[in-house]
Scaffold this motif. Sequence first.
Motif, PDB file in Angstrom:
ATOM      1  N   UNK A 162      -5.979   5.586   2.716  1.00 34.82           N
ATOM      2  CA  UNK A 162      -5.208   4.440   3.215  1.00 34.82           C
ATOM      3  C   UNK A 162      -5.925   3.603   4.272  1.00 34.82           C
ATOM      4  N   UNK A 163      -6.622   4.237   5.197  1.00 36.88           N
ATOM      5  CA  UNK A 163      -7.310   3.452   6.230  1.00 36.88           C
ATOM      6  C   UNK A 163      -8.362   2.540   5.614  1.00 36.88           C
ATOM      7  N   UNK A 164      -9.107   3.051   4.650  1.00 33.45           N
ATOM      8  CA  UNK A 164     -10.134   2.267   3.982  1.00 33.45           C
ATOM      9  C   UNK A 164      -9.528   1.065   3.260  1.00 33.45           C
ATOM     10  N   UNK A 165      -8.462   1.312   2.501  1.00 33.85           N
ATOM     11  CA  UNK A 165      -7.825   0.234   1.748  1.00 33.85           C
ATOM     12  C   UNK A 165      -7.167  -0.778   2.676  1.00 33.85           C
ATOM     13  N   UNK A 166      -6.480  -0.312   3.699  1.00 29.68           N
ATOM     14  CA  UNK A 166      -5.808  -1.218   4.628  1.00 29.68           C
ATOM     15  C   UNK A 166      -6.813  -2.115   5.356  1.00 29.68           C
TER      16      UNK A 166
ATOM     17  N   UNK B 146       0.862   7.828   8.284  1.00 26.72           N
ATOM     18  CA  UNK B 146       0.706   6.587   7.507  1.00 26.72           C
ATOM     19  C   UNK B 146       1.595   5.474   8.058  1.00 26.72           C
ATOM     20  N   UNK B 147       2.700   5.843   8.684  1.00 28.99           N
ATOM     21  CA  UNK B 147       3.521   4.828   9.340  1.00 28.99           C
ATOM     22  C   UNK B 147       2.732   4.197  10.489  1.00 28.99           C
ATOM     23  N   UNK B 148       2.043   5.024  11.253  1.00 27.54           N
ATOM     24  CA  UNK B 148       1.212   4.504  12.347  1.00 27.54           C
ATOM     25  C   UNK B 148       0.105   3.593  11.819  1.00 27.54           C
ATOM     26  N   UNK B 149      -0.436   3.921  10.659  1.00 29.11           N
ATOM     27  CA  UNK B 149      -1.496   3.093  10.060  1.00 29.11           C
ATOM     28  C   UNK B 149      -0.987   1.717   9.645  1.00 29.11           C
ATOM     29  N   UNK B 150       0.308   1.625   9.334  1.00 29.52           N
ATOM     30  CA  UNK B 150       0.865   0.375   8.839  1.00 29.52           C
ATOM     31  C   UNK B 150       0.973   0.335   7.335  1.00 29.52           C
ATOM     32  N   UNK B 151       0.968   1.502   6.680  1.00 24.55           N
ATOM     33  CA  UNK B 151       1.153   1.568   5.232  1.00 24.55           C
ATOM     34  C   UNK B 151       2.588   1.198   4.885  1.00 24.55           C
ATOM     35  N   UNK B 152       2.830   0.963   3.602  1.00 22.33           N
ATOM     36  CA  UNK B 152       4.127   0.433   3.163  1.00 22.33           C
ATOM     37  C   UNK B 152       5.012   1.445   2.443  1.00 22.33           C
ATOM     38  N   UNK B 153       4.389   2.376   1.740  1.00 24.99           N
ATOM     39  CA  UNK B 153       5.151   3.317   0.922  1.00 24.99           C
ATOM     40  C   UNK B 153       4.615   4.738   1.103  1.00 24.99           C
ATOM     41  N   UNK B 154       5.531   5.667   1.291  1.00 25.08           N
ATOM     42  CA  UNK B 154       5.211   7.084   1.275  1.00 25.08           C
ATOM     43  C   UNK B 154       5.536   7.607  -0.118  1.00 25.08           C
ATOM     44  N   UNK B 155       4.515   8.043  -0.853  1.00 22.31           N
ATOM     45  CA  UNK B 155       4.733   8.619  -2.186  1.00 22.31           C
ATOM     46  C   UNK B 155       4.930  10.126  -2.031  1.00 22.31           C
TER      47      UNK B 155
ATOM     48  N   UNK C 224       0.833  -1.207   0.000  1.00 22.46           N
ATOM     49  CA  UNK C 224       0.000   0.000   0.000  1.00 22.46           C
ATOM     50  C   UNK C 224       0.865   1.253   0.000  1.00 22.46           C
ATOM     51  N   UNK C 225       0.704   2.056  -1.049  1.00 24.15           N
ATOM     52  CA  UNK C 225       1.401   3.334  -1.163  1.00 24.15           C
ATOM     53  C   UNK C 225       0.417   4.470  -0.887  1.00 24.15           C
ATOM     54  N   UNK C 226       0.852   5.438  -0.118  1.00 19.20           N
ATOM     55  CA  UNK C 226      -0.019   6.556   0.263  1.00 19.20           C
ATOM     56  C   UNK C 226       0.371   7.809  -0.507  1.00 19.20           C
ATOM     57  N   UNK C 227      -0.558   8.294  -1.302  1.00 24.41           N
ATOM     58  CA  UNK C 227      -0.360   9.439  -2.186  1.00 24.41           C
ATOM     59  C   UNK C 227      -0.143  10.723  -1.381  1.00 24.41           C
ATOM     60  N   UNK C 228       1.085  11.211  -1.378  1.00 22.09           N
ATOM     61  CA  UNK C 228       1.483  12.425  -0.644  1.00 22.09           C
ATOM     62  C   UNK C 228       1.265  12.293   0.857  1.00 22.09           C
TER      63      UNK C 228
END
Length: 307
Positions: A293-297, A67-76, A46-50
Amino acid sequence: MKTRLMIFIAAICCMASCKEAAPQYANRAEMIAAQIHNPNSKYVVVACHRGDWRNYPENSIPAIESIIRMGADIMELDLKLTKDSVLVLSHDWTIDRCTTGKGRVSDYTLDELKQFRLRRAHGVATDSLHICTLREALECCKDRICVNVDQGYEYYDMVLAITEELGVTDQILIKGKHSVASVAEKMADHEHNMMYMPIIDIQKEQGQKLFQEYMDTKTVPLAYEVCWKKLTPEVSDCFKKVVESGSKLWVNTIWGSLCGYLDDDKALDCGDPAEVYDQVIALGASMIQTDRPEQLLNYLRKKGLHD
């Protein structure tokens, strides 16, 4: 009793063997990079747009931390160069939309830019947040999350110099619409390179030509970012070739025109995100860039695709 003991010992040995076989990563960013390199992984990156721009200023340190706290994988993120040759995070060429200042990023030194405050998505200025440098962003991301440099290939050498100094090169993914030969030439200039991914606008002549070049030269990138407005047999064929060639498929669900209108807002409005995201996954997507990101995760975790 003896039989039970033998079964118990066998079970312990099996557990120990499985534990030894499990991949060991030094940090989370290394784990994410391993997923990007593995075309057979069922883990959806999961990449987070901006970053988390709905709650914090886009391309800002708080947006990254969120987004790091959410557990996302990529910061775009996106890059621009200041008047004194410092790379800073900014999508636009001007600072009008995202800060309290006006004018082009390139017309200001870093110190001058730091005098302006960042704005939130609804335009209200923050109290103390300022534009951040690429170095500051990468220091925040180091070992914690991978980074996708969207607007920045033109600064490749400058970016690489910073990533090498910070020791984060292996967790950086940079992308562009350049020919196979020119990318290979750029990579040959350096002993150690960032990951690279081509952007394919598959329903535009330039994108079709670039994709065919990759196919003809049998060049297999880690992933393709494929953009399309309407799902056609030709688009479906592109997805099939990407997956069969051994690359991952990156899909942007941020805007409808980039993903055949299988986007985040449609997933939100329909009431059940699975109605949209199931279709995206069925296309072969194993990397998704999102504005929600929260919705997708939440969706991916329920499906066992982001554990």
